[in-house]
Each structure stands twice: as C-alpha cells, then as structure tokens.
Design an enzyme around this catalytic site. Structure first.
Site, PDB file in Angstrom:
ATOM      1  N   THR A  45      15.882  65.190  26.828  1.00 37.69           N
ATOM      2  CA  THR A  45      15.507  65.811  25.542  1.00 37.69           C
ATOM      3  C   THR A  45      13.983  65.995  25.545  1.00 37.69           C
ATOM      4  O   THR A  45      13.497  67.006  26.031  1.00 37.69           O
ATOM      5  CB  THR A  45      15.949  64.971  24.323  1.00 37.69           C
TER       6      THR A  45
ATOM      7  N   LYS B 117      17.988  58.896  30.553  1.00 35.10           N
ATOM      8  CA  LYS B 117      17.138  59.762  29.740  1.00 35.10           C
ATOM      9  C   LYS B 117      16.613  58.935  28.582  1.00 35.10           C
ATOM     10  O   LYS B 117      17.234  57.938  28.186  1.00 35.10           O
ATOM     11  CB  LYS B 117      17.862  61.005  29.260  1.00 35.10           C
TER      12      LYS B 117
ATOM     13  N   THR C 139      17.304  59.224  22.223  1.00 35.55           N
ATOM     14  CA  THR C 139      18.291  58.224  22.577  1.00 35.55           C
ATOM     15  C   THR C 139      18.246  57.892  24.068  1.00 35.55           C
ATOM     16  O   THR C 139      18.076  58.762  24.880  1.00 35.55           O
ATOM     17  CB  THR C 139      19.677  58.795  22.283  1.00 35.55           C
TER      18      THR C 139
ATOM     19  N   GLU D 115       7.061  59.053  24.790  1.00 34.64           N
ATOM     20  CA  GLU D 115       6.397  60.144  24.075  1.00 34.64           C
ATOM     21  C   GLU D 115       4.978  59.794  23.650  1.00 34.64           C
ATOM     22  O   GLU D 115       4.747  58.838  22.921  1.00 34.64           O
ATOM     23  CB  GLU D 115       7.190  60.485  22.813  1.00 34.64           C
TER      24      GLU D 115
ATOM     25  N   ASN E 184       6.040  63.260  16.929  1.00 35.87           N
ATOM     26  CA  ASN E 184       7.109  62.783  16.066  1.00 35.87           C
ATOM     27  C   ASN E 184       6.980  63.202  14.611  1.00 35.87           C
ATOM     28  O   ASN E 184       7.866  62.921  13.808  1.00 35.87           O
ATOM     29  CB  ASN E 184       7.222  61.260  16.184  1.00 35.87           C
TER      30      ASN E 184
ATOM     31  N   SER F 169      11.183  69.779  12.582  1.00 37.72           N
ATOM     32  CA  SER F 169      10.809  70.857  11.662  1.00 37.72           C
ATOM     33  C   SER F 169      10.274  72.049  12.425  1.00 37.72           C
ATOM     34  O   SER F 169      10.344  72.119  13.629  1.00 37.72           O
ATOM     35  CB  SER F 169       9.791  70.349  10.641  1.00 37.72           C
TER      36      SER F 169
END
Lengths: 384, 384
Positions: free
Chosen positions: B147, B169, B180, B260, B379, B384
């Site tokens: 992702t 992942k 996840t 991230e 994040n 959005s």
C-alpha cells in the site's frame, strides 16, 4: 485574576537569570492568612522531580505559607544535589520572608530535565522576589512560570464575597516539550485543608487529568490550592468545589488551546459507556492515536482510526454496535459506514469526536490536540 | 525469495483494478502439497476486519490450501456486506482453483477502513490471478500487497534440504497510515499444524509483536505460515522454529526500515528487568513517547524523556537506580546525569536506546521509529 484575585495573597514574578534569555523565571506566591490551609496533587509519574518530592512532604502538613516556582529548569533527575537545592530554596524563602518555616514552603520547577539549577542566581532572585511582593503581583507571577507557553494563563471564579483564582503554565497535563504543568490556585474562602483537598481532587480528576495533549506524562506536574480565609466566609462545600472545578476547567482548556504546535483542539466525548472508567480508557486511547491526530490535522474525518483506537481497549462494547460522530455527523453507525463524511465541516479549531459505546449510561470528556509538523519541529529542537 | 522460495507453492500478483492507480493489488498463494498444514496469528484489536474474522475460522481447521490477499481496501468496519464479500472471495478462489474448499482459503485485505471492496473487479481478478500462478510468482505476489510501502519485502531461511520463505507488507505491526501488516510465510518442511503453530507464535512474540512504529494497532494484521511438506524433510523443531523466527525477524526489520515518514530506526533494549513482561512494558512505553521520538528525529540524546517514559510504567525499578545509554554512551546513571551527552553520535539511521532497570536479569528489544514532519504529512492526507 490570577493568584492575587483572592484576598490575603501577595505575589511576584521576576527575572533571576535562570533563563539565558533574561525573561522572567522566578515566581513567589505568599499566603498572608489568617488561615494557611493547603492541598496539592502531583504527577503520578514514578520518576518525580526533586521539587515534587519536597512539596509532597510539605503538603502532608496541610499548611503552606508560600510557594516558590521557577522556570528555566525542571530540577528532575538531578540526584541528591537536586533535592538539596530544592531544600535550600525553601529555606531561603522562609528566611527572607521572616517568621516562615521551610517546611511550609512548597517548591515547583519547570524546564529541562537533568540539569542542576543555577543556585547562585536562584537564591539572590528570591530576595528580589520578596522585595517585589504585591497584592497585584498575580499577573507577573503567571508570566514568570512560562516556558514554551505563548501566553500566560489565569482564571477566576467564586461566590458572594469569596473568590478562587489561579495561574497555570504548560501545554497539557501530559507534558509537551517538557513543558511541565504547574498550577497554583488561591482562595480567600475560609476552608480547612481536608475540604480543600476534597475539592481539589474532585476538580483535577475531571479537568487536568482529562487533558491529554501528547500522551507524555511529566516528572514535575504540580497543582496547589491555598486558602487564606481572608474573606471570613466559609462557602457551602458544593459551591466551593464547583468554583475550584470551574477555575481548573478554564485553565485546562487554556493549556490545550496553547499546546505546542497544535492547530486543533479535539474534544473527545465517550458516551453510553458501561462505567466511567471505560469511558476514560476509550477517550484516552482515541486521544493518543497518532494516526487520528494526523487525520484531524489534515481536516480528514477518518472514523476508521477512531474505531481502531477503541478496539485496543478493554472497555465493554460490541464492535458492530459502535457509533462515531465527528462534529455531530454520525459518520460511523453500528460499526460500519454511516452518514456522508463529506458533511463534516472541520474548518474550525475545535473538533468534536463523539464515541457511542452503546454499553451503558456513563460518559467522559477528554481534551486532546492534533499532531502537526510544528509539534515535531518544536520538540526535535527543544534541548539542542 | 518470497513465498515461492519453498517447494510446493505457486503464487501470482496482478492488477485487478481495485486500486485506482492501476498498480498491482491482488495476490494469490497456493499450497500444492502434499501437506496443507497451516497456522496463523491475527491482530488483537477487538475491531477486526471481515477477512480477519473469516481467516481465524479457516485456521481453526489447521489446513489452508490457498491465501488470497488484496491491497486497495481493508474491508474493515464494513458490516455484514463486508463479511459476505470476504466469503464470496474465498468461494471464488475455491471454484476457480478446482478441487479446493472455500473453508480452506484464507483471505487478507489491506487499505482504507470503512469502504466496501469493488467485487466487480476483485472476482474477475481472481480468475486472472489463478491463470498467472507460477512457482516463480513470489516476487509479484509481494509487490501486489503493497500500500504505502516504498519497497516490497521478502525473506528466506532454512536448513539442509528445506526452506522457509515469506513476504510482508506494512510499515509496522501497529499500523501506520492503516498500512496493515500482512505476512505470508511458506515452508516445504514436512511439519504438522500444531508444530507450525508453536513455531509461529514463538516467532511473532519476539519479532512482529515487538515492532512499534507508531503505537497504532491495525484492524487487519495477519501472519500466516503454510507448510507443503514438499521437501519430504521434517526438521528438528528447534531448528525449524529458529528458521521461522529468522524470517519473521528479517521481515519485521524491513517493516521498521520502511515505516512511513521515518528517518530513524530505534532499537530499544531494556535490560536487567525483573521480568520479561516488565522489559516489554518499559520498551513499549519508551517506543510510544512522542517527545522522545521527536528528539531522536532531531539528533538530540534527550535521556530525560526516556526516564519520564519509564516512570509511567508499573515495572519494578527504583528511580535513583535507572541507567540509560544512547548509542552506548551512558548519558544517565543512577537516575541522574551520566556521561557527556555530546559524546553521542546520532548521524546514522539506527539509534540504540538502552534502559537498565537494575531490577533483575530479564530483557527485551522493541523496535520503533522516530516521529517526523513527513509522518504527519503522509498521515494527514491519506484518505482525503
């Protein structure tokens, strides 16, 4: 306003040179009586700063004649020397004020952990502060305890002929940037120590204890309530407790509103919980979810992150009965998609998150802040 | 490498159109036997995604013939329709593969919470994936489950004539950006389900369970271990468990390394704890302290924030006996100032924090990341 709003108190705030910036860094609050009753609550962190260890002992006597507070250094993790420095500070206040006992002088410190205070500046500063004591000194005292606070924080409440006033510094009970929360409340109500203690514990439990700006608990948090009895009035306990709670609530909201780097104040209300403890546990879990805090910063009503936070708790609930509203739009119903998330208006500083556990009738409100790049910048550079 | 390193497995990764980007989003791993033993561990979040609820049931039988995984949607908080979609996905895999039972097909999903999967794309994608199955398909499967991952993640270990391989992942067990953590491990060792289960639980307990990138627990975390028995070799349980642990450890480190927005990987080792549980509790508290995570991002060896985090735990320790090292420099000794903090070199991606509780002989290692402005940016804009 501030700690001199009530009769029977004088205060001062001066620059002793503890801060390299030359800004005010030493505050003194003196209770001129006739009563000197006091109550206090302190951080539940097991690593406690020297002034916390000292003041906890002082408060056991139920009397406080003066509080000396410094910014520019937390005097935490400073070993036996740090404790001796706190002791010497209280002794100096007692000596200069005359007729006081060091055992009735509370001490509070805020600033960086792990650095000894410059006693060669602090002790002469106490003489300077005593000389500056004034019945109008509350604002200056509130200014002298600021660290990363952008504004000083004061509040007042009261009843017919009696007053509760207070000052606070910090950006959350749970210390952002080591910005320890220090609070001194004063009242001229004629109230004895046990009643002060009851009112203060009740008030902090639902105000300062439910502010969670960044999940980080300080080593120095201190909230003191001093009563002078100078009004000669003993209010009904319920009215007095409500005034104390109102001042605490006002100051707590000011702390959240001034939290480091924050762009949003998040009011998290957990409703229909089986117990109040469940409501608080769920509220804290939501308040500490970094992903949700980022989403709210971005104006994103990301209710999935609320559910994933609820799911980490032990509270009573069924996943398929959970409902979540953001700014009163029920974006999650029965654990799944609810009203259109595009209906949520997140332009304003205050954001409301309502979590309905559908498991009872208890509720609690926790206040938090969003997580921003400014928070990261401010706290990655604080001590270097 | 990946899930086809071991004999007896085929895999595929294709673009079914679930992701709007057109990137690969559907992976299939098939166990061709002769054995079809399996074990699994799942998120402890009480809000569980539909595929987790499904796969937990499948794993109770101890046999898994195929695993179908999609990115582009977590199928979490999607109600009864979401569960029906997971069921239909397993049925479709069983039907297209022929001779399989849906009750032995595990399903895993990752992506945004609260959105139904586009079944009109997912079901035809399964036909495409079955057609693409290959004994060399492991890399493609690993790519299709990404992702926000910047790289795909695979690992391999094994012994004489047998192999354990895997893919993962995510950016932490505790889901950054709803990323996840999904992991599929395969082995050609001839091992029955109970032994697989023991090896997998042992391995995850000290690897994936001790990765704490951002403190946020996912609704979808799934780790599966499938054994084909195709090597015909039954390794000694200790050697097998060690190989499983090595693959899990390798993948866990890759998750932290790709978290991230992170700029640092933080290895937190708690030593001389009274119990292993104490060591883990203290390690997690340090790992989740936003102020410390910011400080490390800024290259600031701020040990006061480590002590304030330790102080929030219930672990056995005395505050004045705590020692903390950052990159092997003991900056805090006996709860106070230790070696010169300027000696700490924090230029590299890996930062070591060692907390000595001086209360026993147990220890634990927790891996975490720093907190950065990039994490906030990524994040606050994810959905959005």
């Amino acid at each position: 306003m501030s700690v001199t709003a009530a009769q029977g108190f004088s205060a001062a705030g001066i620059a002793a040179g503890i801060k390299e910036s030359g800004n005010p860094d030493l505050a003194l609050v003196v209770n001129n009586g006739p009563r000197r009753a006091a109550a206090g609550v302190f951080t539940s962190n097991r690593v406690k700063a020297a002034p916390v260890l000292w003041s906890e002992q002082v408060l056991k006597g139920g009397e406080v004649t003066a509080v000396v507070l410094n910014s520019g250094g937390a005097n935490a993790c400073t070993g036996p020397q740090g404790f001796q420095d706190t002791h010497a500070t209280a002794e100096k206040v007692a000596e200069v004020l005359e007729g006081h006992s060091a055992g009735e002088v509370a001490v509070a410190s805020t600033g960086l952990i792990g650095i000894l205070l410059p006693m060669d500046k602090l002790l002469p500063g106490i003489e300077q502060a005593v000389a500056a004591l004034s019945e109008h000194g509350g604002e200056k005292a509130a200014i002298a305890i600021k660290t990363t606070d952008s504004v000083h924080k004061t509040a007042v409440a009261g009843g017919d002929g009696w007053t509760v006033g207070g000052m606070a510094k910090g950006a959350g009970m749970l210390a952002p940037g080591l910005a320890t929360m220090l609070v001194v409340l004063t009242t001229d109500a004629d109230v004895e120590a046990p009643a002060l203690d009851a009112a203060l514990r009740d008030a902090t439990r639902t105000t300062f204890d439910r502010v969670d700006s960044d999940g980080c608990m300080s080593t120095n948090d201190t909230v003191l309530l001093l009563a002078s009895g100078a009004s000669g009035i003993t209010p009904e306990q319920g009215a007095f407790a409500e005034a104390v709670r109102a001042v605490c609530d006002d100051l707590a909201r000011q702390l959240i509103g001034d939290a480091e780097g924050a762009s949003k104040d998040i009011r998290i209300e957990v409703i229909n919980a089986a117990t109040e403890d469940d409501a608080v546990e769920v509220g804290r879990s939501i308040a500490r979810n970094n992903l949700l805090k980022c989403a709210i910063h971005g104006g994103d009503p990301n209710w999935g992150r609320v559910l994933s936070a609820i799911g980490t708790t032990k509270a009573a609930f069924e996943p398929d009965q959970l409902n979540v509203a953001i700014n009163d739009v029920w974006v999650c119903k029965n654990g799944g998609v609810g009203e259109d998330r595009d209906l949520v208006d997140m332009r304003y500083r205050e954001v409301k998150v309502t979590a309905d556990l559908a498991a009872g009738t208890e509720s609690a409100v926790i206040w938090a802040n969003d997580l921003t790049a400014d928070y990261v910048h401010e706290n990655s550079a604080y001590s270097s």
